[in-house]
Design a protein around this motif. Structure first.
Motif, PDB file in Angstrom:
ATOM      1  N   PHE A 588     -14.659  -1.461  22.051  1.00 59.41           N
ATOM      2  CA  PHE A 588     -14.938  -1.481  20.613  1.00 59.41           C
ATOM      3  C   PHE A 588     -15.752  -0.257  20.178  1.00 59.41           C
ATOM      4  O   PHE A 588     -15.447   0.360  19.166  1.00 59.41           O
ATOM      5  N   ALA A 589     -16.804   0.051  20.928  1.00 56.25           N
ATOM      6  CA  ALA A 589     -17.628   1.235  20.678  1.00 56.25           C
ATOM      7  C   ALA A 589     -18.128   1.309  19.243  1.00 56.25           C
ATOM      8  O   ALA A 589     -18.020   2.339  18.578  1.00 56.25           O
ATOM      9  N   PHE A 590     -18.685   0.177  18.792  1.00 56.39           N
ATOM     10  CA  PHE A 590     -19.231   0.157  17.432  1.00 56.39           C
ATOM     11  C   PHE A 590     -20.421   1.120  17.337  1.00 56.39           C
ATOM     12  O   PHE A 590     -21.181   1.289  18.307  1.00 56.39           O
ATOM     13  N   PRO A 591     -20.647   1.712  16.178  1.00 56.08           N
ATOM     14  CA  PRO A 591     -21.773   2.633  16.002  1.00 56.08           C
ATOM     15  C   PRO A 591     -23.097   1.876  15.863  1.00 56.08           C
ATOM     16  O   PRO A 591     -23.135   0.654  15.694  1.00 56.08           O
ATOM     17  N   GLU A 592     -24.190   2.640  15.899  1.00 51.45           N
ATOM     18  CA  GLU A 592     -25.524   2.061  15.784  1.00 51.45           C
ATOM     19  C   GLU A 592     -25.707   1.318  14.458  1.00 51.45           C
ATOM     20  O   GLU A 592     -26.491   0.369  14.361  1.00 51.45           O
ATOM     21  N   ARG A 593     -24.972   1.732  13.452  1.00 49.33           N
ATOM     22  CA  ARG A 593     -25.058   1.069  12.139  1.00 49.33           C
ATOM     23  C   ARG A 593     -24.752  -0.425  12.265  1.00 49.33           C
ATOM     24  O   ARG A 593     -25.331  -1.249  11.556  1.00 49.33           O
ATOM     25  N   TYR A 594     -23.837  -0.779  13.169  1.00 48.36           N
ATOM     26  CA  TYR A 594     -23.511  -2.197  13.371  1.00 48.36           C
ATOM     27  C   TYR A 594     -24.726  -2.959  13.909  1.00 48.36           C
ATOM     28  O   TYR A 594     -25.025  -4.069  13.447  1.00 48.36           O
ATOM     29  N   ARG A 595     -25.431  -2.377  14.880  1.00 50.59           N
ATOM     30  CA  ARG A 595     -26.602  -3.037  15.446  1.00 50.59           C
ATOM     31  C   ARG A 595     -27.651  -3.289  14.348  1.00 50.59           C
ATOM     32  O   ARG A 595     -28.236  -4.369  14.248  1.00 50.59           O
ATOM     33  N   ASN A 596     -27.851  -2.278  13.498  1.00 47.56           N
ATOM     34  CA  ASN A 596     -28.820  -2.419  12.411  1.00 47.56           C
ATOM     35  C   ASN A 596     -28.385  -3.497  11.414  1.00 47.56           C
ATOM     36  O   ASN A 596     -29.202  -4.286  10.931  1.00 47.56           O
ATOM     37  N   ALA A 597     -27.073  -3.529  11.130  1.00 48.65           N
ATOM     38  CA  ALA A 597     -26.558  -4.533  10.197  1.00 48.65           C
ATOM     39  C   ALA A 597     -26.717  -5.938  10.782  1.00 48.65           C
ATOM     40  O   ALA A 597     -27.073  -6.885  10.068  1.00 48.65           O
ATOM     41  N   MET A 598     -26.464  -6.086  12.074  1.00 49.48           N
ATOM     42  CA  MET A 598     -26.598  -7.390  12.718  1.00 49.48           C
ATOM     43  C   MET A 598     -28.050  -7.871  12.692  1.00 49.48           C
ATOM     44  O   MET A 598     -28.317  -9.077  12.550  1.00 49.48           O
ATOM     45  N   GLU A 599     -28.999  -6.938  12.816  1.00 52.22           N
ATOM     46  CA  GLU A 599     -30.406  -7.313  12.716  1.00 52.22           C
ATOM     47  C   GLU A 599     -30.717  -7.868  11.329  1.00 52.22           C
ATOM     48  O   GLU A 599     -31.452  -8.846  11.182  1.00 52.22           O
ATOM     49  N   LEU A 600     -30.160  -7.246  10.304  1.00 49.20           N
ATOM     50  CA  LEU A 600     -30.362  -7.739   8.936  1.00 49.20           C
ATOM     51  C   LEU A 600     -29.783  -9.144   8.782  1.00 49.20           C
ATOM     52  O   LEU A 600     -30.390 -10.013   8.134  1.00 49.20           O
ATOM     53  N   VAL A 601     -28.609  -9.352   9.384  1.00 47.98           N
ATOM     54  CA  VAL A 601     -27.969 -10.668   9.288  1.00 47.98           C
ATOM     55  C   VAL A 601     -28.824 -11.722   9.990  1.00 47.98           C
ATOM     56  O   VAL A 601     -29.058 -12.816   9.456  1.00 47.98           O
ATOM     57  N   ARG A 602     -29.309 -11.407  11.184  1.00 51.28           N
ATOM     58  CA  ARG A 602     -30.103 -12.381  11.943  1.00 51.28           C
ATOM     59  C   ARG A 602     -31.418 -12.721  11.248  1.00 51.28           C
ATOM     60  O   ARG A 602     -31.895 -13.858  11.317  1.00 51.28           O
ATOM     61  N   LYS A 603     -32.007 -11.710  10.581  1.00 56.80           N
ATOM     62  CA  LYS A 603     -33.280 -11.942   9.897  1.00 56.80           C
ATOM     63  C   LYS A 603     -33.079 -12.392   8.443  1.00 56.80           C
ATOM     64  O   LYS A 603     -34.058 -12.703   7.757  1.00 56.80           O
ATOM     65  N   ASP A 604     -31.808 -12.400   8.019  1.00 56.84           N
ATOM     66  CA  ASP A 604     -31.484 -12.761   6.630  1.00 56.84           C
ATOM     67  C   ASP A 604     -32.249 -11.887   5.638  1.00 56.84           C
ATOM     68  O   ASP A 604     -32.837 -12.358   4.662  1.00 56.84           O
ATOM     69  N   VAL A 605     -32.226 -10.586   5.903  1.00 56.44           N
ATOM     70  CA  VAL A 605     -32.892  -9.604   5.050  1.00 56.44           C
ATOM     71  C   VAL A 605     -31.826  -8.684   4.441  1.00 56.44           C
ATOM     72  O   VAL A 605     -30.955  -8.171   5.154  1.00 56.44           O
ATOM     73  N   ARG A 606     -31.864  -8.521   3.149  1.00 55.99           N
ATOM     74  CA  ARG A 606     -30.902  -7.664   2.436  1.00 55.99           C
ATOM     75  C   ARG A 606     -29.453  -8.032   2.787  1.00 55.99           C
ATOM     76  O   ARG A 606     -28.604  -7.178   2.995  1.00 55.99           O
ATOM     77  N   THR A 607     -29.199  -9.320   2.857  1.00 57.77           N
ATOM     78  CA  THR A 607     -27.841  -9.811   3.070  1.00 57.77           C
ATOM     79  C   THR A 607     -27.428 -10.682   1.904  1.00 57.77           C
ATOM     80  O   THR A 607     -28.267 -11.284   1.230  1.00 57.77           O
ATOM     81  N   PHE A 608     -26.142 -10.733   1.689  1.00 60.55           N
ATOM     82  CA  PHE A 608     -25.595 -11.460   0.554  1.00 60.55           C
ATOM     83  C   PHE A 608     -24.388 -12.275   1.022  1.00 60.55           C
ATOM     84  O   PHE A 608     -23.574 -11.791   1.815  1.00 60.55           O
ATOM     85  N   ALA A 609     -24.273 -13.478   0.537  1.00 56.42           N
ATOM     86  CA  ALA A 609     -23.137 -14.318   0.908  1.00 56.42           C
ATOM     87  C   ALA A 609     -21.864 -13.766   0.272  1.00 56.42           C
ATOM     88  O   ALA A 609     -21.855 -13.365  -0.896  1.00 56.42           O
ATOM     89  N   THR A 610     -20.790 -13.767   1.061  1.00 56.94           N
ATOM     90  CA  THR A 610     -19.521 -13.252   0.525  1.00 56.94           C
ATOM     91  C   THR A 610     -18.344 -14.079   1.023  1.00 56.94           C
ATOM     92  O   THR A 610     -18.387 -14.651   2.120  1.00 56.94           O
TER      93      THR A 610
END
Length: 783
Positions: A588-610
């Motif tokens: 898959f080789a996802f970029p570092e941006r994915y790791r940062n986004a996943m942290e936001l999801v886990r902490k429920d910070v700056r995330t929006f339901a879609t």
């Protein structure tokens, strides 16, 4: 004793040779009277024998001019006044205009014949036109459509043109843009004075302007053959042109225009050459040669380096102005890139000074015509789709035609959405949809949005205090903010996805029919303040639409910004997949941006339901390797569709419909597992696409059965995915329950159709409000 009648004709009947046609028809039937242009259309008074009157009305209905489009003919008895001839009278202005303005028309065969006839006074004249062809919407300044109300008002006709203009038997009778080389505008070629891409000592020495249309066009053709970039002033703005078969020229254009990967449009001399480039079905060829002359998307037969990267389709159009034909005749390249003259995502340049400044450093030379352009109008884009022709960008050749008749009591102005914006003005029940404006987060597009609103309201002389104003439900849309500045007493909101569904029904004039409406796209503000994009409704335009199902909710890290980064969008979807492997690792080789986004999801910070299906496609694309930033809207989903098209039919992945939800978890889990197993990514893409179609088919079958409905409406940007439509058509045909499927044809399924849907719902008072916490969307979303 002579009989008499009064006739009023509404539709596209001004600027299309209608009055000369009426004159000739009246004379052929030995009738006296008059014809004139009025605010509502064309008015006719006839006196003569009853048989002549009957024959006139019959031929009026069955044999109108080719460019005319009659919406209504009202024939009433009148009193004979003893007229002795038939005349064309001066246009009248009594009330608010409601006439339909003609879109711009492609040059006709008769004018082309004269254009290349050395004995004709308009030989090689790039502004040749007649009542059957030429500019309309891009030259009209006001109504009624007469020369003083066009951008040709400053050119006085010479004796030769005046004689044609005044002769009812001539096809140039009252042709408002009429001109010839002796009395009309011309073209000249002007080198770019300075390029910011080169140091001063490397700037070109030849800054000499080439005068005279013919000399300028020949020189322009030489420039194109030499691999340079030419800015060409056309009907609704400037194009940037280069030799499509010259990879260096195409690469230079991409670099200068900041257009990294988005496909370029192509122009070819004729249909035969179009067939050599793309696979044209009979339906696609009919679109290509239609009076609108759109860019038509079709499967490519050959690859042109840099023209459409990672795309199996090409967008092709035919010449539609005399100038285009002259460029090819002068020896211009056989295949031209012909793209909007702008920097990436900005609106097309249409004013000379703005073009010269804004395109400095992009174009090497400018082919500039003297006739001013009244308003910017880009090329339209269309394709022959599984359910019929689809307009993907509605502009030149279509705008500003009325696309629907709405039962609105007064004038309505709808402001559309912030992406792919159009506006709609309803006057006397006629819904006039503007040309494509663009994405409002760009300043020049926002300026064009403001200008188009003022333009359409002033054109039809609608008092602002009489307008019913409608905007999107999103409180932070720029269009919503602008609505608050207009000072209109009546202002309401319509929810984005309901407007998508309503746009399809508005095209058909179906107000009371209850349907299952599907609206799949990238983003739209929901009743509950979350980001919708995978909605299924039940209802009608008259009674409104209730949300009955949707895609399972996911968290969107960073909100709408995730639309630019597929891997970022994927985080919230993949967070719900149990035992997910490390997607930062191979394959898959996802970029570092994915790791940062996943942290936001886990902490429920700056995330929006879609519930966005568009973001679901982005997530799947990232799992298959599209992990970079997109350079244009929908790129990742298009990339996935192209992969799927190159694979044979495969078994669909599971996409179950349970309760009120389409569950994406089994779908994405299957993608992940097959990627780890090393399955060909093209086959994975095909199974994903089939899974989406099968899951939606199952949902539609169940919902239609439970509600006793037989019609499905599909709208929203996701349904620009032609492979998805093809799969759905096949699956719905195989099902036990027969469902008819309606899609957009007159307006785009993307956000370019939102303003029409807003107008349709507004006509029935179906407005929306933001739902309070704890309320169910179907309970309190309608105001």
């Amino acid at each position: 004793m002579a009989s008499a009648c009064s006739i009023r004709v509404r539709g596209v009947v001004q600027g299309v040779g209608f009055r000369p046609f009426v004159y000739r028809l009246a004379c052929a039937n030995t009738l006296n009277g008059w014809v004139l242009n009025a605010e509502e259309g064309v008015e006719i008074h006839l006196e003569g024998a009853e048989t002549g009157l009957e024959a006139f009305v019959r031929d009026l209905k069955t044999q109108p001019p080719p460019a005319a489009s009659i919406a209504e003919i009202d024939v009433r008895p009148a009193e004979a006044t003893g007229l002795h001839e038939f005349t064309i009278r001066t246009s009248q202005r009594r009330e608010r205009p409601t006439v339909r303005i003609s879109p711009d028309l492609p040059v006709c065969d008769e004018c082309l014949k004269e254009l290349f006839d050395p004995a004709d006074p308009r030989y090689w004249y790039p502004y040749i036109n007649c009542t059957n062809c030429g500019p309309r919407y891009t030259v009209v300044l006001g109504l009624p459509y007469d020369r003083p109300n066009t951008t040709m008002k400053d050119w006085r006709l010479d004796d030769y043109c005046s004689a044609e203009y005044a002769n009812p038997g001539n096809r140039r009778f009252h042709a408002q843009p009429l001109a010839c080389p002796a009395c009309g505008p011309s073209y000249h070629l002007q080198p770019a004075l300075h390029s910011r891409f080169q140091p001063d000592h490397l700037q070109p020495d030849n800054n000499e302007t080439t005068g005279g249309s013919e000399s300028s066009i020949h020189r322009a053709a030489e420039i194109l053959r030499a691999g340079e970039i030419l800015a060409v002033k056309g009907l609704g703005g400037y194009h940037l042109a280069c030799d499509a078969r010259n990879p260096a020229a195409v690469a230079t254009l991409r670099d200068r225009k900041y257009r990294k990967e988005k496909p370029f449009a192509l122009m070819v001399r004729d249909v035969e050459r179009a067939h050599a480039l793309v696979e044209l079905s009979s339906e696609a060829e009919a679109l290509l040669t239609s009076v609108a002359r759109p860019i038509v998307l079709a499967p490519a037969r050959i690859e042109l380096s840099g023209v459409a990267p990672e795309n199996v389709e090409l967008g092709v159009m035919l010449p539609y102005t005399p100038l285009h034909h002259l460029l090819f005749a002068a020896g211009g390249p056989e295949v031209l890139v012909m793209t909007s003259a702008n920097r990436s995502s900005e609106p097309i340049a249409y004013e000379d000074e703005d073009a010269l400044q804004g395109l400095a450093g992009i174009a090497d030379s400018f082919l500039i015509g003297q006739r001013p352009i009244a308003r910017r109008v880009d090329d339209s884009v269309a394709r022959a789709g599984a359910f019929g022709p689809i307009v993907l960008r509605r502009s030149r050749g279509y705008a500003p035609g009325a696309v629907a008749s709405l039962p609105a009591e007064g004038p309505v102005l709808t402001l559309g959405a912030d992406l792919k914006n159009t506006i709609t003005l309803v006057v006397d029940g006629q819904a006039f949809v503007s040309q494509h404006i663009g994405d409002l987060d760009h300043y020049q597009s926002l300026r064009a949005f403001h200008e188009t609103i003022e333009d359409m309201v002033s054109m039809y002389k609608v008092p602002w205090d009489e307008l019913l104003l409608v905007h999107d439900l999103h409180p932070q849309y720029l269009s919503t903010a602008h609505a608050a500045t207009l000072g209109v007493p009546q202002s309401h909101a319509v929810q984005h996805h309901r407007a998508h569904v309503a746009s399809v029904l508005a095209e058909r004039g179906e107000w009371t029919k209850r349907v299952v409406g599907v609206s799949f796209d990238g983003t739209g503000y929901g009743d509950d303040g979350s980001i919708w994009g995978g909605e299924i409704f039940v209802g009608s335009v008259q009674q409104g639409f209730d949300q009955v199902a949707h895609l399972r909710r996911a968290a969107l890290a960073g909100g709408d910004a995730a639309a630019h980064y597929p891997a970022q969008a994927a985080a919230g979807f993949l967070a719900q997949i149990h035992n997910l492997p490390d997607v930062l690792a191979s394959p898959f080789a996802f970029p570092e941006r994915y790791r940062n986004a996943m942290e936001l999801v886990r902490k429920d910070v700056r995330t929006f339901a879609t519930t966005s299906v568009g973001r679901l496609f982005d997530a799947a694309a990232s799992l298959l390797g599209f992990t970079r930033e997109v350079t244009f809207e929908g790129q990742a989903a298009m990339w996935l569709e192209q992969l799927a098209r190159s694979a044979p039919l495969k078994e669909p992945y599971p996409f179950p419909f349970i309760g009120r939800e389409l569950d994406f978890r089994p779908l994405l889990r299957a993608v992940v597992l097959d990627r780890i197993r090393g399955r060909d990514i093209r086959e994975i893409a095909r199974s994903f696409q089939l899974g989406i179609a099968q899951g939606l088919r199952n949902a539609l079958t169940g919902i239609s059965r439970s509600h006793g409905l037989d019609t499905v409406v599909l709208s929203g940007g996701v349904f620009q995915n032609e492979l998805l439509l093809e799969d759905l058509k096949s699956m719905l045909a195989e099902g036990e329950r027969s469902l008819q499927v309606w899609t957009n044809h007159a307006v785009p399924p993307n956000d370019g159709g939102i303003s029409l849907g807003q107008a349709a719902l507004a006509a029935f008072g179906q407005f929306d409000t933001i739902q309070q916490p704890g309320e169910h969307p179907s309970e309190s979303s309608h105001a």
